[in-house]
Design a protein around this motif. Structure first.
Motif, PDB file in Angstrom:
ATOM      1  N   VAL A  61       0.835  -1.203   0.000  1.00 30.81           N
ATOM      2  CA  VAL A  61       0.000   0.000   0.000  1.00 30.81           C
ATOM      3  C   VAL A  61       0.868   1.250   0.000  1.00 30.81           C
ATOM      4  O   VAL A  61       0.624   2.204  -0.759  1.00 30.81           O
ATOM      5  N   LEU A  62       1.896   1.273   0.827  1.00 28.80           N
ATOM      6  CA  LEU A  62       2.763   2.448   0.919  1.00 28.80           C
ATOM      7  C   LEU A  62       3.533   2.689  -0.376  1.00 28.80           C
ATOM      8  O   LEU A  62       3.918   3.822  -0.675  1.00 28.80           O
ATOM      9  N   ASN A  63       3.735   1.630  -1.150  1.00 28.96           N
ATOM     10  CA  ASN A  63       4.424   1.773  -2.440  1.00 28.96           C
ATOM     11  C   ASN A  63       3.643   2.609  -3.436  1.00 28.96           C
ATOM     12  O   ASN A  63       4.213   3.127  -4.397  1.00 28.96           O
ATOM     13  N   ILE A  64       2.322   2.733  -3.228  1.00 31.99           N
ATOM     14  CA  ILE A  64       1.514   3.482  -4.198  1.00 31.99           C
ATOM     15  C   ILE A  64       1.107   4.852  -3.661  1.00 31.99           C
ATOM     16  O   ILE A  64       0.196   5.488  -4.164  1.00 31.99           O
ATOM     17  N   ASN A  65       1.744   5.303  -2.575  1.00 31.98           N
ATOM     18  CA  ASN A  65       1.500   6.660  -2.095  1.00 31.98           C
ATOM     19  C   ASN A  65       1.730   7.664  -3.208  1.00 31.98           C
ATOM     20  O   ASN A  65       2.641   7.529  -4.028  1.00 31.98           O
ATOM     21  N   ASN A  66       0.897   8.679  -3.261  1.00 31.27           N
ATOM     22  CA  ASN A  66       1.111   9.776  -4.217  1.00 31.27           C
ATOM     23  C   ASN A  66       0.736  11.085  -3.554  1.00 31.27           C
ATOM     24  O   ASN A  66       0.259  11.115  -2.419  1.00 31.27           O
ATOM     25  N   ASP A  67       0.954  12.184  -4.265  1.00 31.21           N
ATOM     26  CA  ASP A  67       0.721  13.495  -3.673  1.00 31.21           C
ATOM     27  C   ASP A  67      -0.755  13.729  -3.333  1.00 31.21           C
ATOM     28  O   ASP A  67      -1.086  14.480  -2.421  1.00 31.21           O
ATOM     29  N   LYS A  68      -1.651  13.084  -4.073  1.00 30.52           N
ATOM     30  CA  LYS A  68      -3.079  13.316  -3.873  1.00 30.52           C
ATOM     31  C   LYS A  68      -3.600  12.597  -2.641  1.00 30.52           C
ATOM     32  O   LYS A  68      -4.445  13.105  -1.909  1.00 30.52           O
ATOM     33  N   ARG A  69      -3.115  11.389  -2.401  1.00 31.66           N
ATOM     34  CA  ARG A  69      -3.674  10.583  -1.314  1.00 31.66           C
ATOM     35  C   ARG A  69      -2.539   9.844  -0.604  1.00 31.66           C
ATOM     36  O   ARG A  69      -2.064   8.825  -1.083  1.00 31.66           O
ATOM     37  N   ILE A  70      -2.076  10.380   0.531  1.00 29.72           N
ATOM     38  CA  ILE A  70      -0.990   9.786   1.292  1.00 29.72           C
ATOM     39  C   ILE A  70      -1.560   8.843   2.353  1.00 29.72           C
ATOM     40  O   ILE A  70      -2.498   9.187   3.067  1.00 29.72           O
ATOM     41  N   PHE A  71      -0.980   7.643   2.450  1.00 30.94           N
ATOM     42  CA  PHE A  71      -1.421   6.676   3.450  1.00 30.94           C
ATOM     43  C   PHE A  71      -0.524   6.707   4.681  1.00 30.94           C
ATOM     44  O   PHE A  71       0.688   6.899   4.571  1.00 30.94           O
ATOM     45  N   SER A  72      -1.157   6.507   5.834  1.00 34.05           N
ATOM     46  CA  SER A  72      -0.423   6.395   7.095  1.00 34.05           C
ATOM     47  C   SER A  72      -0.764   5.047   7.718  1.00 34.05           C
ATOM     48  O   SER A  72      -1.912   4.601   7.679  1.00 34.05           O
TER      49      SER A  72
END
Length: 366
Positions: A61-72
């Motif tokens: 999941v963290l590999n697909i972080n982008n500027d629009k939607r950041i995962f924590s």
């Protein structure tokens, strides 16, 4: 983002009052259940397996972080029970995940529209929430994330049965689509039982505000599909869409009939509820939810004009036991919660009233 960002009392993005049919449909949710091939299910896996799954899924999941939607990423065991309860009350995690003792976690998007729950009933559950009636849009959001993850993770899939899940009722698409609806007029006119029976004939189910096993609170119901095997995702979405549109029409018809039959009685009911919320010193969550439901209906039909839906949405979250205690900064007994809940509601609704009066917006009938 730190956990405090997700524990704030403001209504989350999925409760935006500008969604389609927002007077009746509070939110749309899509949940996809998935498991990884080669691992035992959460019912029987070891702590070591749980940690491995958590690590693999979290990294994907963290590999697909982008500027629009950041995962924590947050580990459930490291959260105090009160914080877990608050996340349940905001619908960001399930009650089942909140109770987990083995390695389990959740990844939350910064805008609170996406949750990826790890090691709940299945290895992972993708949940997407949007305001109003947006079944197709919510599914597309969930499906996009699911497609990204499927490229990185070895999903358990069978050509004959589809996606394999811990519970047989989720086998197939693994898709649960649900719509949270405010249905006070159908409830007041005692038509809700007939609606529930009709839904069962079409393979749908009615649940409370927190899903399976929860009770109706403030005339809010979740309508969702029961069948996941033998239908495509598109068919499930279309069937639920058609059913929800019918319920919306029925609720609007019931509202019109109630107003035509007893408008003065309804005006009294709505304004008494608003007065209770603004002045009561003790308030249970059930009473608060009932009063908020009445005021919301009063706003929707144009009888109450000085309370924004956004404030009511925030109050719906605020009255829950976890939030009340978080605001108090300590664990409270039920009677203490009832006193503090009333205080919070007085503050929220009277601050908004004072603001309206200062702007000259509040009107009184003579």
């Amino acid at each position: 983002m730190n956990l405090e960002h997700f524990l704030k009392s403001e209504a989350p993005g999925w409760m935006d009052d500008k969604g389609l049919d927002a007077d009746i449909v509070l939110s749309t949710r899509i949940r996809l259940a998935r498991n990884l091939e080669g691992y035992r299910y959460p019912l029987s896996f070891t702590e070591q397996e749980a940690k491995q799954i958590d690590g693999v899924v979290s990294q994907a999941v963290l590999n697909i972080n982008n500027d629009k939607r950041i995962f924590s990423h947050f580990t459930i065991k490291e959260m105090p029970l009160l914080q877990r309860q608050v996340l349940v009350e905001k619908h960001l995690i399930s009650p089942l995940l909140a109770k987990k003792e083995k390695s389990a976690s959740v990844l939350l998007s910064s805008d609170e529209t996406i949750s990826v729950m790890i090691n709940e009933e299945d290895h992972l559950r993708i949940q997407c929430l949007l305001p109003g009636l947006q079944l197709l849009e919510t599914y597309e959001l969930a499906n996009k994330l699911d497609s990204h993850l499927e490229k990185q993770l070895p999903y358990a899939f069978n050509e004959s049965f589809g996606y394999l899940t811990c519970c047989p009722t989720n086998v197939g698409t693994g898709l649960r689509a649900s719509v949270m609806m405010h249905l006070p007029a159908l409830t007041m006119s005692k038509q809700i039982k007939a609606v529930t029976q009709m839904l069962a004939r079409f393979g749908m189910v009615v649940r409370g505000i927190y899903g399976e096993g929860s009770e109706n609170l403030g005339n809010v119901y979740q309508i969702s599909n029961q069948v996941t095997l033998g239908k495509s995702e598109e068919e499930i979405i279309d069937d639920l869409q058609n059913i929800v549109v019918q319920i919306i029409q029925s609720e609007r018809g019931a509202r019109e009939a109630l107003l035509k039959k007893s408008k003065v009685v309804l005006e009294d009911r709505f304004n008494r509820s608003l007065g209770t919320l603004r002045y009561a010193r003790v308030m249970t969550s059930e009473e608060a939810a009932a009063c908020l439901s009445n005021v919301r209906l009063g706003v929707d039909v144009g009888i109450i004009n000085d309370v924004p839906l956004s404030v009511l949405n925030e109050c719906m979250i605020l009255i829950q036991p976890g939030f009340v205690q978080q605001y108090a900064g300590t664990t409270l007994q039920p009677a203490e919660r009832d006193i503090f809940r009333a205080k919070l509601l007085r503050e929220k609704l009277n601050v908004n009233r004072q603001s309206s009066m200062e702007k000259g917006e509040e009107k009184y009938d003579v």
